[in-house]
Design an enzyme around this catalytic site. Structure first.
Site, PDB file in Angstrom:
ATOM      1  N   CYS A 148       3.194 -17.343  49.049  1.00 45.11           N
ATOM      2  CA  CYS A 148       4.023 -18.000  50.070  1.00 45.11           C
ATOM      3  C   CYS A 148       4.178 -17.139  51.316  1.00 45.11           C
ATOM      4  CB  CYS A 148       5.401 -18.337  49.492  1.00 45.11           C
ATOM      5  SG  CYS A 148       5.353 -19.487  48.107  1.00 45.11           S
ATOM      6  N   GLU A 162      12.863 -20.904  46.415  1.00 48.92           N
ATOM      7  CA  GLU A 162      11.976 -20.259  47.397  1.00 48.92           C
ATOM      8  C   GLU A 162      10.759 -21.146  47.540  1.00 48.92           C
ATOM      9  OE1 GLU A 162       9.042 -16.691  47.649  1.00 48.92           O
ATOM     10  OE2 GLU A 162      11.082 -15.888  47.822  1.00 48.92           O
TER      11      GLU A 162
END
Length: 483
Positions: free
Chosen positions: A283, A249
């Protein structure tokens, strides 16, 4: 209070390293504690322990034990939750309310995968008379989990949960800045009765030698990493020779698409919170706000006010909504990028900076907001990992989609409207792994998350996370028929 000095956990024992390093509180520069310094040799020992543990049947083939261990671990963490939250704020700097929420989320995630540990099914097909094809989902082997500093509890839980639940053994490599928190989490696991030695290991370091060995070792079968896209690309290159499974990720540049029927004051307040979570160091944090032209001026006013009202300070103060960035180098890098944006954007709406009253060794940075119409600008394209937000306008749905999708990333986005059909229409058109409707940053153990394009590979959370840590085996057998 949790022990503020940590060792490394290798083959069932807590051991020192070649030296130790300090964990620094980013709110004032004080020393929180010390962690053991490891490297390639410690990584080799941890990998060997995990490899040996995987090839014993007492873990990989014992789902009831795996469930008992995960649930027992969650119960132990529950008893230490407040101490763990305080330690998280001391090491990471985030507001204590966010730390409490993260610890609770991590415990929930471990319980979720504890519940799934006894349900990793395959299936059987009769492909022709008397011929059976059995599909088994088997644990992939040794998993290296490289955990970042921004949400070290929940990002550990969402990787180690499915890895252990499906029968993998693991080596955890925490970020240097939050090693004490990761060690405290794993210390609770080490005390759960029945956990075989070597199933879980932890190596800590300030450098990269241990992490590099985890990525290129032929005895490591899976690498799970959360972090920047640039580092993810380097991991892909380093892992290519051994053809590891990768769970990555990576970066994001989340857009919030705001239509004129959304309440401007409420929407602005919620987007401001989404942009400043973990001081903008998430993020999925809101990075770009695309607003319909008819609502642009109202959103400009309300969003500037909401960001300006964000209380910034020591995260242990319950009145604080935003703490410092993780350390001075990170703060200085973000500040440099933001200052560049101020020089080239169409309009500076809120000029953030270093608070004049912050301690000299701290890493605080207040939020910034700019307006700009060209989505190709570097500050619209690059992930600036801090409290920085760009306001853009659009006229039509098609233009909004084109602008939002004009990026190499595809991690998350949100749509703000009271029109249900429009919300779903936009969500389908946006090229992102997660799209929220009238919300942002809502993540659950049960719901898979991950990115499109350069935001990564694979999915964590949810049942599909097992795909990152398992192999599918086909066993074909001719059994014949009767008569």
């Amino acid at each position: 209070m949790t022990n503020l000095n940590s060792l490394q956990w290798i083959d069932g024992a807590w051991v020192p390293g070649t030296d130790r390093f300090a964990s620094i509180n980013p709110a004032d520069g004080s020393i929180v504690g010390h962690a053991a310094e490891g490297g390639r040799a410690e990584a080799e020992a941890a990998i060997a322990a995990a490899h040996a543990a995987f090839h014993r049947p007492d873990w990989a083939q014992n789902p009831r034990l795996r469930q008992a261990v995960l649930l027992g671990w969650a119960n132990r963490l529950d008893a230490e939750a407040e101490d763990l939250a305080r330690l998280l704020t001391l090491e990471n700097g985030k507001a204590i309310a966010q730390s409490r929420g993260e610890i609770a989320g991590a415990i929930s995630e471990i319980r979720y995968y504890g519940g799934l540990a006894r349900h990793v099914p395959g299936h059987v097909l009769e492909v022709e008379p008397g011929v059976l094809s059995t599909m088994l989902r088997e644990p992939a082997g040794v998993a290296a989990l490289i955990i970042p500093w921004n949400a070290p509890a929940v990002l550990l839980a969402r990787a180690i949960g499915p890895a252990l639940a499906c029968g993998c053994t693991v080596v955890v490599k925490p970020a240097a800045q939050t090693t004490l928190l990761t060690a405290a989490f794993l210390r609770a696991l080490s005390e759960v009765p029945g956990l075989p030695r070597g199933v879980c290991n932890m190596v800590s370091e300030t450098g990269h030698a241990a992490a590099a060995r985890l990525v290129d070792s032929p005895l490591v079968d899976v690498v799970s990493f959360t972090g920047s896209t640039a580092t993810g690309k380097r991991i892909m290159v380093a892992a290519a020779d051994t053809m590891k499974k990768l769970s990555l990720e990576l970066g994001g540049k989340s857009c919030c698409v705001v239509f004129p029927d959304a309440d401007p004051a409420e929407t602005a307040a919620r987007i401001a919170t989404a942009a400043t979570i973990i001081s903008g160091q998430q993020c999925t944090a809101a990075r770009r706000v695309l607003v319909h032209a008819s609502a642009f001026d109202a959103m400009k006013t309300h969003l500037r006010a909401a960001l300006a009202a964000m209380t910034v300070g020591n995260g242990l103060d319950p009145a604080i909504r935003m703490g410092p960035l993780i350390d001075r180098p990170a703060r200085d890098q973000v500040q440099t990028q933001v200052e560049r944006a101020f020089d080239t954007c169409d309009e500076v709406l809120l000029r953030g900076g270093v608070p004049t009253d912050s301690p000299a060794a701290a890493s605080f940075l207040t939020p910034s907001l700019v307006a700009h119409d060209d989505p190709s600008a570097f500050f619209c394209q690059d992930e600036i990992f801090g409290p920085f937000l760009v306001l853009e306008r659009f006229e039509t749905e098609a233009e909004a989609v084109a602008k939002a999708n004009n990026t190499v990333f595809g991690l998350s986005a949100s749509v703000w409207t009271r029109d249900g059909a429009r919300a779903l229409r936009m969500a389908r058109a946006l090229r992102n792994g997660t799209v929220w409707i009238n919300d942002h940053n809502r993540l659950f153990a049960e719901a898979e998350t991950g990115g499109y394009r350069q935001s990564g590979l694979g999915r964590l959370h949810g049942y599909d996370a097992f795909a990152d840590f398992t192999e599918l085996k086909h066993i074909c057998q001719t059994v014949g028929t009767i008569g």
